[in-house]
Design a protein around this motif. Sequence first.
Motif, PDB file in Angstrom:
ATOM      1  N   GLU A   1       0.698  -1.278   0.168  1.00  0.00           N
ATOM      2  CA  GLU A   1      -0.228  -0.420   0.016  1.00  0.00           C
ATOM      3  C   GLU A   1       0.981   1.194   0.045  1.00  0.00           C
ATOM      4  O   GLU A   1       1.964   1.608   0.707  1.00  0.00           O
ATOM      5  CB  GLU A   1      -0.654   0.075   1.077  1.00  0.00           C
ATOM      6  CG  GLU A   1      -2.361   1.079   1.196  1.00  0.00           C
ATOM      7  CD  GLU A   1      -2.964   0.548   2.093  1.00  0.00           C
ATOM      8  OE1 GLU A   1      -3.215   0.607   3.677  1.00  0.00           O
ATOM      9  OE2 GLU A   1      -4.276  -0.026   2.178  1.00  0.00           O
TER      10      GLU A   1
ATOM     11  N   THR B   1      -3.994   7.858   0.566  1.00  0.00           N
ATOM     12  CA  THR B   1      -4.026   6.070   0.479  1.00  0.00           C
ATOM     13  C   THR B   1      -4.388   6.375  -1.228  1.00  0.00           C
ATOM     14  O   THR B   1      -4.765   6.281  -1.236  1.00  0.00           O
ATOM     15  CB  THR B   1      -4.683   5.540   1.372  1.00  0.00           C
ATOM     16  OG1 THR B   1      -4.308   5.660   2.673  1.00  0.00           O
ATOM     17  CG2 THR B   1      -3.805   4.169   1.323  1.00  0.00           C
TER      18      THR B   1
ATOM     19  N   ASN C   1      -2.088   0.419  -3.708  1.00  0.00           N
ATOM     20  CA  ASN C   1      -1.290  -0.811  -3.874  1.00  0.00           C
ATOM     21  C   ASN C   1       0.101  -0.343  -4.917  1.00  0.00           C
ATOM     22  O   ASN C   1      -0.851   0.326  -6.635  1.00  0.00           O
ATOM     23  CB  ASN C   1      -1.799  -2.241  -4.476  1.00  0.00           C
ATOM     24  CG  ASN C   1      -2.228  -2.391  -2.914  1.00  0.00           C
ATOM     25  OD1 ASN C   1      -2.314  -1.826  -2.039  1.00  0.00           O
ATOM     26  ND2 ASN C   1      -2.335  -3.228  -2.588  1.00  0.00           N
TER      27      ASN C   1
END
Lengths: 506, 372
Positions: free
Chosen positions: A462, A498, A501
């Motif tokens: 992540e 965030t 990935n």
Amino acid sequence: MAYITGPDVVKYACTCGLLKPITHLYFCRYCTQIRCSFCVCHEIDSNFCGKCSENIPSSEARLKKNRCGNCYVCPSCQQDLSTRIASKGSANPEEAKSTPKKMYYLLCQFCRWSSRDVGIPDQSTVTGGWPKRENVHANRLQELVDSYKAIILASKKHQQDKEKKKRVKCLSYTDRTGVTAAAIRKRLGLPADMTHPMLKNRPKNPEPAKAKSEVEDLPDSIFTEPLNLAEIMSIEQRLLQPEQQPTTVDKLFPVHKQLSIKRSLRCRSCEHNVSKPEYNPNSVKFKIQLFAYYIIPEIRIVTVEPLRSGKTSELIVKFTNPTQHQTTITFFELDLDEVESVVTEEVAEVAESFEQSLYLQEKQQLSLPSLGSLSQPSSLLASRTPSITVKPRRIKEDLNCKIGIPESSFILLPRDDAAEYDDSGDSHNIQDDPKLVKWRKSNKAFIRLYVTPNEDLPLNSEVTCGFVMQHIYTNTITSKVENKEPQQYNHKVKVFLTLGNSVGCD
Amino acid sequence: MPIYESLSSDKLSVVLDIGAAYTKFGFTGEFSPRSIITSEVLCSKTKKLRRIWDYESAEDLYDLLVDFIHVIFFKYALLSPKDKPVIIVESLLCPTTFRETLAKVLFYHYEMSMMFILPSHLVCLASLAIDSAMVVDVGYKEAVVIPICYSFPVVKAWQALPLGGEAIHNNLRTLLSSSNTGIQDLPESTLENIKVRCCFVTKKYRADQLGSAKPEIATCPDVKYPIGGAEHMTVTGKVRERAFELLYEEDNDHLCLSTMILDALLQVDRDLRQKLMGNIVLIGGSVMVPGFKARLKEELEMQLKNNRYSKLNISTIAFHSLPCKENYAAFLGGALYGATELLNMKSLTRETYFKENRLPDWINFKENVHCA
Ligand SMILES: [Zn+2]
Ligand SMILES: [Zn+2]
Ligand SMILES: [Zn+2]
Ligand SMILES: [Zn+2]
């Protein structure tokens, strides 16, 4: 709705060091700092029943053990019980008309449990005097409490007396001069020692319980009779009635419904409310709602190019200004080790007049003819001991991606609710840095940023980056009260994104 | 009565007994807890329930306790915790990390005014009005035996073994999976319900028979237990009777529930031994199962004939019956103590805590707390 319930991809750092989505944050206008549910002081505003929506004053709620006197929940499945009218069938229809005697019983619409199952007779009133289970040990336990109270009180008294005697002994000259303690008391104007002789006697100890050698054996039937599972309560059903903890179905009694509360939240640094609900249980509105969502620009991720370790990707984020005031957004490098995170400028010079206006505000709030003052009298506010502030923690977040901090800043126009219906196109004339601002419309701007995940980042991990956003916070409280120009502050917020990935190179 | 109540209601203080599985919460002067709730909180990150006692570090525990105390005050007690006293009932063997962190949460985060900490083994005697007893607490994680002599816990005699609800659930899981193929990962809540609804502590001679290769007795009837809607599993009579047997299966050191009690007794002054065995008090949720007391008595009598314990010279064994359910016996003691002036006399105040920045040790503390 997804961004409210879904994963929190954009998080803001609260002053206390916790990271939360903007919808979970408050902004104290008086401290110009972000607060969250963790670092504010929660207070109970009002009690109400969730079923009948009745407000219950706190003293009455205490008396009723925080339960509604009229509403019940099912002892079997914990759903609300409904009151049913039993048609008391009479053989003679004329008689039934002349004396319409309605009887009531309780029924669970979900599991079909009813008060008749346990043999509780139907009641003649809606609210019903449904029988209560009495604690068979109540008398003995009350006796114990009373005698313990008396014993402790007596020993406290005894101790105080001893201390008093000690003090008197210190005046040892009384012995030599022949002056008695009583005489001194008289001379000093103290009342004569008039301890009641009753209090000098030690209260009697309660009768101790007796242990028994004979213990209850298992009934022989347990080894032979088949077990009817439907009659034996589960642990959850037992614990719903902690005093009795019924083990079999015939001992289930309707349970009074637990009350709910409305909470107000108070900033621990300045003691002002950041959230206060309306008193009426049916209302979902607030009297005070300093939600960060209304003050701090909201950030959403629009697109991000595939993230590869060591490679730079383009990131588009959307900024939205929720306020009625124009603001300027500037980016800064994020330093997690920096302790004094939120820098508020220009505060000192206005502090005094500011405080005065706060005082006025507070007074106005209290003098409002709302019911709020009932639940929280002003004397209560005055007697509050000031809160202790807990040291902010270090932000726990691993950043594994660098973000290019743009040198130029950009402007966010104020929110204009009418703009939505305006098709005339963008009429703003703002000189934007075209490298930074991709597109803008009314109070929104799409900003182009560049992110580079760390070289050593393993595949499929992540990616998180962060920056400091500075925006201009316009304080409107002062201006409203004193007809002054609104005060403007530079307010900095740490923002964490965030991004998803990392993928491999192709 | 209502006038009296309204006058005294101002003095209601929260009493908390945070157990490994269940937390008992209520108010001082009341004879039963208001609620018994599982000692778990919903983790905001994983959206799963987490047990408070499964904390990883002091910081982790701090956050768990903040959430848990919040639920207690704002969902159950409906009381603003700031500037209020609280009574905490805890085991004498409670880990320091837990005690210190709980105090930190109550004083720093919730700004409570006073904390009155009471040892569970001692205060549970308040509802019996006795001052000496052999207190056996069989909870979720462990069974703890501490003798109390003249209101003093004889801490040096303590005995503890991991014999409690958790061990029983694990035993039950093993027994069930061997008699039902395909049933392995039953959730603990299901196991707990099978335990309380179907199982009991059987008599000693039956246990011996069932443990042998060829039992000469018929087991109690099987139970068809519903699992997740349509399916059923069979809880055999043997499983029902054997679920609790591990309490009396001696481990490698020849220790089990009955030997714990007698080992504790060996550590106590000779003159007090008979008095203690004549005053056995059983507390904790796991002792509420049918047949527990009768079997414990049988086991104790058998052990006393053993060479190991014959020098104890015990003639009679007698048990107390509590005026409450055993799982909240310690809570009730806290509620009784908390109703007296002791609350104001012996509590640890916020000011003292901030000055010392730590909790007083049990050793100092015990000197101060003995009433009745
Ligand atoms: Zn916070
Ligand atoms: Zn109601
Ligand atoms: Zn129901
Ligand atoms: Zn503030």
